[in-house]
Scaffold this motif. Sequence first.
Motif, PDB file in Angstrom:
ATOM      1  N   ASN A 233      17.031 136.060 -14.154  1.00  0.00           N
ATOM      2  CA  ASN A 233      17.946 136.265 -15.279  1.00  0.00           C
ATOM      3  C   ASN A 233      17.288 135.953 -16.619  1.00  0.00           C
ATOM      4  O   ASN A 233      17.798 136.353 -17.666  1.00  0.00           O
ATOM      5  CB  ASN A 233      19.190 135.396 -15.132  1.00  0.00           C
ATOM      6  N   HIS A 234      16.154 135.210 -16.581  1.00  0.00           N
ATOM      7  CA  HIS A 234      15.545 134.725 -17.821  1.00  0.00           C
ATOM      8  C   HIS A 234      14.058 135.071 -17.963  1.00  0.00           C
ATOM      9  O   HIS A 234      13.537 135.074 -19.077  1.00  0.00           O
ATOM     10  CB  HIS A 234      15.739 133.204 -17.917  1.00  0.00           C
ATOM     11  N   PHE A 235      13.388 135.343 -16.860  1.00  0.00           N
ATOM     12  CA  PHE A 235      11.971 135.728 -16.874  1.00  0.00           C
ATOM     13  C   PHE A 235      11.835 137.056 -16.115  1.00  0.00           C
ATOM     14  O   PHE A 235      12.274 137.147 -14.968  1.00  0.00           O
ATOM     15  CB  PHE A 235      11.098 134.694 -16.167  1.00  0.00           C
ATOM     16  N   ARG A 236      11.234 138.052 -16.729  1.00  0.00           N
ATOM     17  CA  ARG A 236      11.046 139.320 -16.028  1.00  0.00           C
ATOM     18  C   ARG A 236       9.660 139.871 -16.306  1.00  0.00           C
ATOM     19  O   ARG A 236       9.260 140.040 -17.454  1.00  0.00           O
ATOM     20  CB  ARG A 236      12.103 140.338 -16.455  1.00  0.00           C
ATOM     21  N   ASP A 237       8.926 140.171 -15.211  1.00  0.00           N
ATOM     22  CA  ASP A 237       7.610 140.808 -15.339  1.00  0.00           C
ATOM     23  C   ASP A 237       7.779 142.222 -15.873  1.00  0.00           C
ATOM     24  O   ASP A 237       8.656 142.971 -15.415  1.00  0.00           O
ATOM     25  CB  ASP A 237       6.922 140.891 -13.976  1.00  0.00           C
ATOM     26  N   VAL A 238       6.938 142.582 -16.828  1.00  0.00           N
ATOM     27  CA  VAL A 238       6.922 143.955 -17.330  1.00  0.00           C
ATOM     28  C   VAL A 238       5.467 144.375 -17.534  1.00  0.00           C
ATOM     29  O   VAL A 238       4.575 143.536 -17.639  1.00  0.00           O
ATOM     30  CB  VAL A 238       7.695 144.115 -18.660  1.00  0.00           C
ATOM     31  N   THR A 239       5.249 145.663 -17.583  1.00  0.00           N
ATOM     32  CA  THR A 239       3.919 146.206 -17.887  1.00  0.00           C
ATOM     33  C   THR A 239       4.009 146.981 -19.182  1.00  0.00           C
ATOM     34  O   THR A 239       4.907 147.823 -19.357  1.00  0.00           O
ATOM     35  CB  THR A 239       3.434 147.127 -16.760  1.00  0.00           C
TER      36      THR A 239
ATOM     37  N   LYS B 159      -0.136 143.072 -18.440  1.00  0.00           N
ATOM     38  CA  LYS B 159       1.024 142.331 -17.940  1.00  0.00           C
ATOM     39  C   LYS B 159       1.701 141.599 -19.093  1.00  0.00           C
ATOM     40  O   LYS B 159       1.059 141.066 -19.985  1.00  0.00           O
ATOM     41  CB  LYS B 159       0.587 141.336 -16.872  1.00  0.00           C
ATOM     42  N   ASP B 160       3.029 141.577 -19.048  1.00  0.00           N
ATOM     43  CA  ASP B 160       3.794 140.835 -20.048  1.00  0.00           C
ATOM     44  C   ASP B 160       5.070 140.336 -19.374  1.00  0.00           C
ATOM     45  O   ASP B 160       5.306 140.590 -18.189  1.00  0.00           O
ATOM     46  CB  ASP B 160       4.119 141.727 -21.244  1.00  0.00           C
ATOM     47  N   TYR B 161       5.870 139.596 -20.115  1.00  0.00           N
ATOM     48  CA  TYR B 161       7.164 139.125 -19.614  1.00  0.00           C
ATOM     49  C   TYR B 161       8.230 139.358 -20.676  1.00  0.00           C
ATOM     50  O   TYR B 161       7.969 139.192 -21.881  1.00  0.00           O
ATOM     51  CB  TYR B 161       7.137 137.620 -19.312  1.00  0.00           C
ATOM     52  N   MET B 162       9.430 139.720 -20.232  1.00  0.00           N
ATOM     53  CA  MET B 162      10.610 139.643 -21.082  1.00  0.00           C
ATOM     54  C   MET B 162      11.204 138.257 -20.885  1.00  0.00           C
ATOM     55  O   MET B 162      11.336 137.785 -19.756  1.00  0.00           O
ATOM     56  CB  MET B 162      11.636 140.715 -20.696  1.00  0.00           C
TER      57      MET B 162
ATOM     58  N   GLU C 171      19.367 139.954 -26.790  1.00  0.00           N
ATOM     59  CA  GLU C 171      18.140 139.533 -27.471  1.00  0.00           C
ATOM     60  C   GLU C 171      17.134 139.020 -26.448  1.00  0.00           C
ATOM     61  O   GLU C 171      17.496 138.324 -25.507  1.00  0.00           O
ATOM     62  CB  GLU C 171      18.438 138.407 -28.470  1.00  0.00           C
ATOM     63  N   PHE C 172      15.864 139.365 -26.656  1.00  0.00           N
ATOM     64  CA  PHE C 172      14.817 138.804 -25.804  1.00  0.00           C
ATOM     65  C   PHE C 172      13.516 138.774 -26.589  1.00  0.00           C
ATOM     66  O   PHE C 172      13.423 139.311 -27.705  1.00  0.00           O
ATOM     67  CB  PHE C 172      14.665 139.607 -24.503  1.00  0.00           C
ATOM     68  N   TRP C 173      12.516 138.135 -26.007  1.00  0.00           N
ATOM     69  CA  TRP C 173      11.199 138.020 -26.634  1.00  0.00           C
ATOM     70  C   TRP C 173      10.146 138.446 -25.616  1.00  0.00           C
ATOM     71  O   TRP C 173      10.299 138.215 -24.404  1.00  0.00           O
ATOM     72  CB  TRP C 173      10.920 136.572 -27.060  1.00  0.00           C
ATOM     73  N   TYR C 174       9.088 139.068 -26.100  1.00  0.00           N
ATOM     74  CA  TYR C 174       7.941 139.351 -25.239  1.00  0.00           C
ATOM     75  C   TYR C 174       7.005 138.145 -25.244  1.00  0.00           C
ATOM     76  O   TYR C 174       6.743 137.540 -26.292  1.00  0.00           O
ATOM     77  CB  TYR C 174       7.189 140.596 -25.716  1.00  0.00           C
ATOM     78  N   ALA C 175       6.485 137.838 -24.061  1.00  0.00           N
ATOM     79  CA  ALA C 175       5.629 136.664 -23.925  1.00  0.00           C
ATOM     80  C   ALA C 175       4.376 136.757 -24.784  1.00  0.00           C
ATOM     81  O   ALA C 175       3.930 135.759 -25.361  1.00  0.00           O
ATOM     82  CB  ALA C 175       5.249 136.466 -22.459  1.00  0.00           C
TER      83      ALA C 175
END
Length: 285
Positions: free
Chosen positions: A65-71, A85-88, A26-30
Amino acid sequence: MDKNKVFVLKQQFDMTIQLEEADEVEFWYARDLMKLLGYARWENFETAIKRAVESCENTDIIVENHFRDVTKMVPLGSNAKRPIKDYMLTRYACYLIAQNGDPAKPEIAFAQSYFLTQTRKQELIEERIQYIERAEARGRLKESEKRLSQNIYERGVDDKGFGRIRSKGDTALFGGYNTADMKAKLGMKENCPLADFLPTLTIAAKNLATEMTNYRVEEEDMQGERAITVEHVQNNRSVRQMLGERGIQPENLPPSEDFKKLERRVKRQEKQLASKSVILPIEED
């Protein structure tokens, strides 16, 4: 926060959960979380994310492990798209972000409770929100009493005098029970602060009376223990009368759970969240 509000917020937060199917993480987008937490501008929310990352680093937990940059690609007009820009974020990351927000905002208080309570049961979320509200009330009372102590010290009253003024104020608020009487009535130890066992409503009542005293002492430049005592007693009587008109007798309200025990329990939950939080899957090259 009432149960209906908690129910609505829970539904909104549940709907933003993402699932990485291969690892069932499970994760959330910022950017989804930003809206739920009441932020209007991405720049401001990204600042909160960076503070949360610093908090993560300070606990020696691997940030990636808890914050990841994504596009992400978002649609524009005419079938065009542009990257943003977003984060998982894991549950732990979301909790840290909420911890860096203003708990006076209902969305922030809810988020802190939602992400800390891993089962996401509404009754546990409600219990945690009550803790936050009580902590906020205690903090305000502590600040107003600190200000009163400074005010009376500047006007010729020592620490013992401050204790007498505060106890006489309690006697007026609690219908004849002074501070020591209320501790005995609530089954408290004498060396514990009274506010540790008072419900949020009573803490707020004490704070209101104290703020009224501070205002009057400063406005009228009152001097000496006697004048300030009279003022503080009157203000507590006024607050008691207001409560009485609503059928509330503060001395008869049941005690709340020892606040120090609540704090320790929350700290344990925070450590468990950090150690048991599922981490983001490893990125493939």
